[in-house]
Scaffold this motif. Sequence first.
Motif: not given
Length: 65
Positions: A2-7
């Motif tokens: 997910e984008w949160v993990q990527a950030l």
Amino acid sequence: MEWVQALTVIASLTAVIGIVANLLNKRIDDLRQDMDRRLDRLEQDIREIRQLLYKLFEVPHKEEK
């Protein structure tokens, strides 16, 4: 992923890279200071050797008659 993990991964990598860069910068500064001190000592030694050699090989002046 997910984008949160990527950030989170990007932020963590950025922090790690920043810490490593800071440590390398400090190490390079320490090395530069050490080299400057060594070069200064070497220059002083060369000056002293030069002065001693001038005194050792000083040609006496001929006296005028």
